[in-house]
Scaffold this motif. Sequence first.
Motif, PDB file in Angstrom:
ATOM      1  N   ASP A   1       0.829  -1.212   0.000  1.00  0.00           N
ATOM      2  CA  ASP A   1       0.000   0.000   0.000  1.00  0.00           C
ATOM      3  C   ASP A   1       0.859   1.256   0.000  1.00  0.00           C
ATOM      4  O   ASP A   1       0.571   2.212  -0.720  1.00  0.00           O
ATOM      5  CB  ASP A   1      -0.935   0.022   1.214  1.00  0.00           C
ATOM      6  CG  ASP A   1      -2.072  -0.981   1.117  1.00  0.00           C
ATOM      7  OD1 ASP A   1      -2.314  -1.520   0.009  1.00  0.00           O
ATOM      8  OD2 ASP A   1      -2.716  -1.230   2.157  1.00  0.00           O
ATOM      9  N   ALA A   2       1.906   1.252   0.804  1.00  0.00           N
ATOM     10  CA  ALA A   2       2.792   2.422   0.874  1.00  0.00           C
ATOM     11  C   ALA A   2       3.466   2.679  -0.472  1.00  0.00           C
ATOM     12  O   ALA A   2       3.559   3.826  -0.923  1.00  0.00           O
ATOM     13  CB  ALA A   2       3.842   2.228   1.963  1.00  0.00           C
ATOM     14  N   ALA A   3       3.917   1.619  -1.123  1.00  0.00           N
ATOM     15  CA  ALA A   3       4.564   1.771  -2.432  1.00  0.00           C
ATOM     16  C   ALA A   3       3.576   2.291  -3.466  1.00  0.00           C
ATOM     17  O   ALA A   3       3.908   3.163  -4.274  1.00  0.00           O
ATOM     18  CB  ALA A   3       5.159   0.440  -2.889  1.00  0.00           C
ATOM     19  N   ARG A   4       2.358   1.771  -3.430  1.00  0.00           N
ATOM     20  CA  ARG A   4       1.326   2.209  -4.373  1.00  0.00           C
ATOM     21  C   ARG A   4       0.946   3.666  -4.120  1.00  0.00           C
ATOM     22  O   ARG A   4       0.875   4.471  -5.037  1.00  0.00           O
ATOM     23  CB  ARG A   4       0.110   1.292  -4.238  1.00  0.00           C
ATOM     24  CG  ARG A   4      -0.795   1.242  -5.421  1.00  0.00           C
ATOM     25  CD  ARG A   4      -1.880   0.164  -5.339  1.00  0.00           C
ATOM     26  NE  ARG A   4      -1.975  -0.574  -4.084  1.00  0.00           N
ATOM     27  CZ  ARG A   4      -1.543  -1.822  -3.908  1.00  0.00           C
ATOM     28  NH1 ARG A   4      -0.991  -2.489  -4.883  1.00  0.00           N
ATOM     29  NH2 ARG A   4      -1.674  -2.431  -2.746  1.00  0.00           N
ATOM     30  N   ASP A   5       0.727   4.018  -2.847  1.00  0.00           N
ATOM     31  CA  ASP A   5       0.339   5.387  -2.494  1.00  0.00           C
ATOM     32  C   ASP A   5       1.418   6.402  -2.864  1.00  0.00           C
ATOM     33  O   ASP A   5       1.110   7.521  -3.264  1.00  0.00           O
ATOM     34  CB  ASP A   5       0.034   5.500  -0.996  1.00  0.00           C
ATOM     35  CG  ASP A   5      -1.222   4.737  -0.587  1.00  0.00           C
ATOM     36  OD1 ASP A   5      -2.012   4.330  -1.486  1.00  0.00           O
ATOM     37  OD2 ASP A   5      -1.408   4.537   0.624  1.00  0.00           O
ATOM     38  N   ALA A   6       2.666   6.002  -2.727  1.00  0.00           N
ATOM     39  CA  ALA A   6       3.783   6.901  -3.033  1.00  0.00           C
ATOM     40  C   ALA A   6       4.185   6.844  -4.498  1.00  0.00           C
ATOM     41  O   ALA A   6       5.054   7.594  -4.925  1.00  0.00           O
ATOM     42  CB  ALA A   6       4.986   6.533  -2.164  1.00  0.00           C
ATOM     43  N   ASP A   7       3.557   5.963  -5.265  1.00  0.00           N
ATOM     44  CA  ASP A   7       3.928   5.731  -6.656  1.00  0.00           C
ATOM     45  C   ASP A   7       5.434   5.466  -6.769  1.00  0.00           C
ATOM     46  O   ASP A   7       6.128   6.043  -7.607  1.00  0.00           O
ATOM     47  CB  ASP A   7       3.499   6.890  -7.558  1.00  0.00           C
ATOM     48  CG  ASP A   7       3.535   6.514  -9.031  1.00  0.00           C
ATOM     49  OD1 ASP A   7       3.398   5.308  -9.343  1.00  0.00           O
ATOM     50  OD2 ASP A   7       3.719   7.419  -9.865  1.00  0.00           O
ATOM     51  N   ALA A   8       5.918   4.590  -5.883  1.00  0.00           N
ATOM     52  CA  ALA A   8       7.340   4.257  -5.838  1.00  0.00           C
ATOM     53  C   ALA A   8       7.775   3.558  -7.118  1.00  0.00           C
ATOM     54  O   ALA A   8       6.996   2.845  -7.750  1.00  0.00           O
ATOM     55  CB  ALA A   8       7.626   3.362  -4.639  1.00  0.00           C
ATOM     56  N   ASP A   9       9.023   3.759  -7.469  1.00  0.00           N
ATOM     57  CA  ASP A   9       9.599   3.107  -8.640  1.00  0.00           C
ATOM     58  C   ASP A   9      10.094   1.703  -8.322  1.00  0.00           C
ATOM     59  O   ASP A   9      10.212   0.862  -9.211  1.00  0.00           O
ATOM     60  CB  ASP A   9      10.772   3.941  -9.171  1.00  0.00           C
ATOM     61  CG  ASP A   9      10.322   5.301  -9.639  1.00  0.00           C
ATOM     62  OD1 ASP A   9       9.552   5.359 -10.621  1.00  0.00           O
ATOM     63  OD2 ASP A   9      10.708   6.313  -9.005  1.00  0.00           O
ATOM     64  N   LEU A  10      10.401   1.442  -7.048  1.00  0.00           N
ATOM     65  CA  LEU A  10      10.996   0.174  -6.651  1.00  0.00           C
ATOM     66  C   LEU A  10      10.657  -0.117  -5.198  1.00  0.00           C
ATOM     67  O   LEU A  10      10.648   0.796  -4.371  1.00  0.00           O
ATOM     68  CB  LEU A  10      12.527   0.239  -6.809  1.00  0.00           C
ATOM     69  CG  LEU A  10      13.351  -0.962  -6.387  1.00  0.00           C
ATOM     70  CD1 LEU A  10      13.083  -2.162  -7.297  1.00  0.00           C
ATOM     71  CD2 LEU A  10      14.840  -0.607  -6.395  1.00  0.00           C
ATOM     72  N   ILE A  11      10.398  -1.384  -4.909  1.00  0.00           N
ATOM     73  CA  ILE A  11      10.226  -1.859  -3.536  1.00  0.00           C
ATOM     74  C   ILE A  11      11.443  -2.718  -3.206  1.00  0.00           C
ATOM     75  O   ILE A  11      11.845  -3.565  -4.006  1.00  0.00           O
ATOM     76  CB  ILE A  11       8.958  -2.720  -3.386  1.00  0.00           C
ATOM     77  CG1 ILE A  11       7.710  -1.923  -3.751  1.00  0.00           C
ATOM     78  CG2 ILE A  11       8.852  -3.275  -1.958  1.00  0.00           C
ATOM     79  CD1 ILE A  11       6.442  -2.776  -3.849  1.00  0.00           C
ATOM     80  N   VAL A  12      12.024  -2.498  -2.032  1.00  0.00           N
ATOM     81  CA  VAL A  12      13.164  -3.306  -1.600  1.00  0.00           C
ATOM     82  C   VAL A  12      12.790  -4.011  -0.303  1.00  0.00           C
ATOM     83  O   VAL A  12      12.289  -3.386   0.635  1.00  0.00           O
ATOM     84  CB  VAL A  12      14.424  -2.441  -1.385  1.00  0.00           C
ATOM     85  CG1 VAL A  12      15.578  -3.284  -0.860  1.00  0.00           C
ATOM     86  CG2 VAL A  12      14.817  -1.756  -2.683  1.00  0.00           C
ATOM     87  N   VAL A  13      13.020  -5.321  -0.285  1.00  0.00           N
ATOM     88  CA  VAL A  13      12.761  -6.134   0.897  1.00  0.00           C
ATOM     89  C   VAL A  13      13.980  -6.989   1.184  1.00  0.00           C
ATOM     90  O   VAL A  13      14.770  -7.277   0.290  1.00  0.00           O
ATOM     91  CB  VAL A  13      11.514  -7.036   0.718  1.00  0.00           C
ATOM     92  CG1 VAL A  13      10.243  -6.214   0.685  1.00  0.00           C
ATOM     93  CG2 VAL A  13      11.619  -7.891  -0.524  1.00  0.00           C
ATOM     94  N   GLY A  14      14.106  -7.397   2.423  1.00  0.00           N
ATOM     95  CA  GLY A  14      15.207  -8.261   2.814  1.00  0.00           C
ATOM     96  C   GLY A  14      14.822  -9.713   2.669  1.00  0.00           C
ATOM     97  O   GLY A  14      13.698 -10.101   2.989  1.00  0.00           O
TER      98      GLY A  14
END
Length: 131
Positions: A84-97
């Motif tokens: 949701d945060a990535a979608r709301d911010a219109d992020a270009d990339l999500i990074v997870v560990g």
Amino acid sequence: MYHVVIGVDDNEERAMTCARAVADLPGDAAEKRVTVIHSFTDNPSGASASQLASVRDATEYLEEQGLEVEVNESSGDPAEQLLDAARDADADLIVVGGRKRSPTGKALFGSVTQTVILNADRPVMVAGELD
């Protein structure tokens, strides 16, 4: 400006692995913006995300590298909150560990990383170990 959202749990080593991976992305630091998000599933002490060592260490490292950093916190399912945060911010990339888990562990307890990879509507980078 390239916007990256990093999902950070309580593990300091995974948080730093993600932070280093983002800092190493191509391009000038001034061209990158980072949102570090931590989702509380249980927070009886009422701590804020910035008080967690994992979030604080990753944020400080990214700022030392010259990146613009924002910290967000939420509560609920970490994978859903990150997506949701990535979608709301219109992020270009999500990074997870990434972390090693047995097949039984994945089936019984799920995996935030796996859920994010399978349900993201944008690129996902897994930093660290993934079996």
